[in-house]
Motif scaffolding. Sequence first.
Motif, PDB file in Angstrom:
ATOM      1  N   THR A 258     -25.963  -9.492 -28.928  1.00 20.03           N
ATOM      2  CA  THR A 258     -25.306  -9.986 -27.647  1.00 20.03           C
ATOM      3  C   THR A 258     -26.070 -10.232 -26.556  1.00 20.03           C
ATOM      4  N   LEU A 259     -25.479 -10.652 -25.355  1.00 17.46           N
ATOM      5  CA  LEU A 259     -26.243 -11.332 -24.096  1.00 17.46           C
ATOM      6  C   LEU A 259     -26.362  -9.881 -23.129  1.00 17.46           C
ATOM      7  N   ASP A 260     -27.674  -9.757 -23.069  1.00 20.42           N
ATOM      8  CA  ASP A 260     -28.089  -8.642 -22.076  1.00 20.42           C
ATOM      9  C   ASP A 260     -29.529  -9.054 -21.688  1.00 20.42           C
ATOM     10  N   THR A 261     -29.471  -9.733 -20.625  1.00 19.48           N
ATOM     11  CA  THR A 261     -30.818 -10.016 -20.233  1.00 19.48           C
ATOM     12  C   THR A 261     -31.782  -8.797 -19.773  1.00 19.48           C
ATOM     13  N   ASP A 262     -31.247  -7.926 -19.223  1.00 21.24           N
ATOM     14  CA  ASP A 262     -31.966  -6.884 -18.728  1.00 21.24           C
ATOM     15  C   ASP A 262     -32.476  -6.185 -19.999  1.00 21.24           C
ATOM     16  N   ALA A 263     -32.019  -6.152 -20.898  1.00 22.91           N
ATOM     17  CA  ALA A 263     -32.794  -5.459 -22.208  1.00 22.91           C
ATOM     18  C   ALA A 263     -33.480  -6.659 -22.945  1.00 22.91           C
ATOM     19  N   GLY A 264     -33.740  -7.547 -22.554  1.00 27.14           N
ATOM     20  CA  GLY A 264     -34.481  -8.570 -23.174  1.00 27.14           C
ATOM     21  C   GLY A 264     -33.605  -9.477 -24.353  1.00 27.14           C
ATOM     22  N   GLU A 265     -32.258  -9.271 -24.331  1.00 27.64           N
ATOM     23  CA  GLU A 265     -31.388  -9.819 -25.457  1.00 27.64           C
ATOM     24  C   GLU A 265     -31.063 -11.024 -24.887  1.00 27.64           C
ATOM     25  N   ASN A 266     -31.738 -12.100 -24.840  1.00 28.73           N
ATOM     26  CA  ASN A 266     -31.404 -13.377 -24.254  1.00 28.73           C
ATOM     27  C   ASN A 266     -31.298 -14.554 -25.176  1.00 28.73           C
ATOM     28  N   LEU A 267     -31.011 -14.349 -26.599  1.00 28.04           N
ATOM     29  CA  LEU A 267     -30.800 -15.388 -27.631  1.00 28.04           C
ATOM     30  C   LEU A 267     -29.655 -14.806 -28.412  1.00 28.04           C
ATOM     31  N   PRO A 268     -28.493 -14.857 -27.816  1.00 28.74           N
ATOM     32  CA  PRO A 268     -27.239 -14.741 -28.623  1.00 28.74           C
ATOM     33  C   PRO A 268     -26.804 -15.693 -29.394  1.00 28.74           C
ATOM     34  N   PHE A 269     -26.275 -15.576 -30.526  1.00 27.41           N
ATOM     35  CA  PHE A 269     -25.587 -16.662 -31.144  1.00 27.41           C
ATOM     36  C   PHE A 269     -24.175 -16.488 -31.529  1.00 27.41           C
ATOM     37  N   VAL A 270     -23.161 -17.741 -31.219  1.00 22.48           N
ATOM     38  CA  VAL A 270     -21.945 -17.866 -31.275  1.00 22.48           C
ATOM     39  C   VAL A 270     -21.566 -18.329 -32.424  1.00 22.48           C
ATOM     40  N   GLU A 271     -21.270 -17.591 -33.545  1.00 16.75           N
ATOM     41  CA  GLU A 271     -21.049 -18.146 -34.655  1.00 16.75           C
ATOM     42  C   GLU A 271     -19.644 -18.571 -34.880  1.00 16.75           C
ATOM     43  N   VAL A 272     -19.488 -19.745 -35.197  1.00 12.06           N
ATOM     44  CA  VAL A 272     -18.035 -20.509 -34.747  1.00 12.06           C
ATOM     45  C   VAL A 272     -17.882 -21.426 -36.068  1.00 12.06           C
ATOM     46  N   ALA A 273     -16.946 -21.848 -36.431  1.00 12.87           N
ATOM     47  CA  ALA A 273     -16.542 -22.879 -37.759  1.00 12.87           C
ATOM     48  C   ALA A 273     -16.783 -24.276 -36.750  1.00 12.87           C
ATOM     49  N   ASP A 274     -17.025 -25.395 -37.542  1.00 11.66           N
ATOM     50  CA  ASP A 274     -17.444 -26.623 -36.839  1.00 11.66           C
ATOM     51  C   ASP A 274     -16.100 -27.092 -36.241  1.00 11.66           C
ATOM     52  N   GLU A 275     -15.087 -27.129 -36.680  1.00 13.09           N
ATOM     53  CA  GLU A 275     -13.847 -27.458 -35.923  1.00 13.09           C
ATOM     54  C   GLU A 275     -13.421 -26.709 -34.612  1.00 13.09           C
ATOM     55  N   VAL A 276     -14.146 -25.489 -34.350  1.00  7.64           N
ATOM     56  CA  VAL A 276     -13.715 -25.040 -33.184  1.00  7.64           C
ATOM     57  C   VAL A 276     -15.051 -24.695 -32.124  1.00  7.64           C
ATOM     58  N   GLN A 277     -16.122 -25.706 -32.440  1.00  6.73           N
ATOM     59  CA  GLN A 277     -17.407 -25.674 -31.494  1.00  6.73           C
ATOM     60  C   GLN A 277     -16.947 -26.193 -30.164  1.00  6.73           C
ATOM     61  N   VAL A 278     -16.205 -27.150 -30.245  1.00  8.86           N
ATOM     62  CA  VAL A 278     -15.734 -27.686 -28.712  1.00  8.86           C
ATOM     63  C   VAL A 278     -15.200 -26.910 -27.874  1.00  8.86           C
ATOM     64  N   VAL A 279     -14.233 -26.148 -28.749  1.00  5.24           N
ATOM     65  CA  VAL A 279     -13.450 -25.097 -27.954  1.00  5.24           C
ATOM     66  C   VAL A 279     -14.229 -23.887 -27.332  1.00  5.24           C
ATOM     67  N   ALA A 280     -15.104 -23.410 -28.013  1.00  9.27           N
ATOM     68  CA  ALA A 280     -15.941 -22.404 -27.936  1.00  9.27           C
ATOM     69  C   ALA A 280     -16.862 -22.764 -26.702  1.00  9.27           C
ATOM     70  N   LEU A 281     -17.311 -24.204 -26.740  1.00 11.26           N
ATOM     71  CA  LEU A 281     -18.445 -24.675 -25.520  1.00 11.26           C
ATOM     72  C   LEU A 281     -17.206 -24.470 -24.277  1.00 11.26           C
ATOM     73  N   GLU A 282     -16.197 -24.897 -24.497  1.00 16.44           N
ATOM     74  CA  GLU A 282     -15.354 -25.170 -22.942  1.00 16.44           C
ATOM     75  C   GLU A 282     -14.991 -23.636 -22.504  1.00 16.44           C
ATOM     76  N   ASN A 283     -14.766 -22.551 -23.462  1.00 21.99           N
ATOM     77  CA  ASN A 283     -14.891 -21.367 -23.022  1.00 21.99           C
ATOM     78  C   ASN A 283     -16.022 -20.770 -22.599  1.00 21.99           C
ATOM     79  N   LEU A 284     -17.284 -21.108 -23.119  1.00 22.71           N
ATOM     80  CA  LEU A 284     -18.448 -20.612 -22.478  1.00 22.71           C
ATOM     81  C   LEU A 284     -18.715 -21.070 -21.234  1.00 22.71           C
ATOM     82  N   MET A 285     -18.389 -22.472 -20.884  1.00 25.02           N
ATOM     83  CA  MET A 285     -18.817 -23.003 -19.510  1.00 25.02           C
ATOM     84  C   MET A 285     -17.955 -22.460 -18.632  1.00 25.02           C
TER      85      MET A 285
END
Length: 515
Positions: A258-285
Amino acid sequence: RAKPDEAINWAVLQNRLIVRDGKWVAISRRALHEQEIAEALVEVQSSDCGDWPTAEYISQFAPEGSSLSDHQLGAIETALDGKICCLQGSPGVGKTFAVACIAKALIKQYGCDQIAACAPTGKASVRMTQALMSNGVEMEATTIHRLLGVESAEGSDGWQFYYNDQNPLPFRFIVVDESSMIDVDLMASLLRACDPDTHLLFVGDSNQLAPVGHGRPFLDMQSIVPTGHLTEIRRNSGRIVRCCAMIRDQRKFEPSPTLDTDAGENLPFVEVADEVQVVALENLMNQMSHQEDVEDVVWDVQVITAVNDRGEVSRKPLNRLLQRILNPDGESVHGNPFRIGDKIVCLKNGNYQDAENKHDEHFVANGELGQVTALRPGIMTVKLDDPPRTITIPHAPVKANESGIADSEDAAKGAVGDWDLGYVLSCHRSQGSQWKYVIVMVDSSGSGAMVQSRNWIYTAISRAEKATLVIGRKVTVDKMMNRDGISDRKTFLVERTKHEVEVSTVDFNAIFAKV
């Protein structure tokens, strides 16, 4: 009806191609520049290590409360054993700290006017300046182009520089950062501008992507000149640094749960299927715009992807998406697809007129980001940082397609001349830069697989100061680990250097005395 043998023979006769070892063909200019580098390396190898300070002396310039480790001192001592030398290391091993200590020692011993610091890009030079100053070194780094003095882009040799073999640089010591980005042509120009007494320290990370241009001189030079290798992680920068070390050692890396920069966890992976990558990017932005430490989501967050225009997660369609999301109300004019406030990127080195003084020109490097501040039909005004300047860019009216978006037929070219939207960058253009947050789009398509490699993901995830978020399929990233994007580049720099060494040791006087 093609006749490749005849075509190659014609090109060789016209001095456009050079044949190496009877089976390799190279563009003449690039081959000659590679030969020029080899000759320069041999010339300095025949002399002593020069006037570098000793590792023991350098150790005195570590700031109070910090010190150079035995490992770092050993790498410094190994590197500074020749007039041209390299310092290689992955993120977090203390390259910047070591360079700052070396720079302090040089300034104390020889004075500021004898030393220059530079990097291949504007962003990289600014980062180098900030890093040096944060370590107590009052020195401003510049781009290699600015150091050499760009005069024109005319002629078959590419850029023409003020400093050259007839007019060498006035520095005794030159420290070059982000050296893995330097191609053969630029390396030859830099070495050409150095006299025999110039000392050069090339600092970088050859695990990153190979240069956009020809060759891989920084990696090749490490088997020719003294090179110090930094491998021990010294900086606690969390999961990103640890994963870079794992990729460097050709091991699969495990992202943060998960994303927790205070604990040094600064490389999370958002595992999604190819067809929903763009939607995931919109939500993340949308989420990033509400992050407490994000002052401006346009400039604090950078999206990186693999290819220009081969699918939904390629650069051009994602840029259109983020323009609509991040700058929906920006003013526009007919004949220009950009809007006032857009983040745009320069795709080719060039000179541009100053927005205030028409008699002044500014050099803008490939990969520099700017902000559109004004638009008129056929003219746009762009503000750039690093260094700060405002330029005017004239352009022909751009025709929009059915969707209202202008497109170049060549996906690598810009929507307006040599400029394109910069919300999303290719990984190559992100090199040398760093942003607070980075979002990496993993491309599972065939075109993405051709580009993405171990070096690609290594470079992409290490562009962030605080955290990198990866969107896509983990299985695609695991496949990248099996592909090396730099070692398969064919170069002759090492072979030519060895040949020059052999030739230089032949006693021709003795041979002819026997004839």
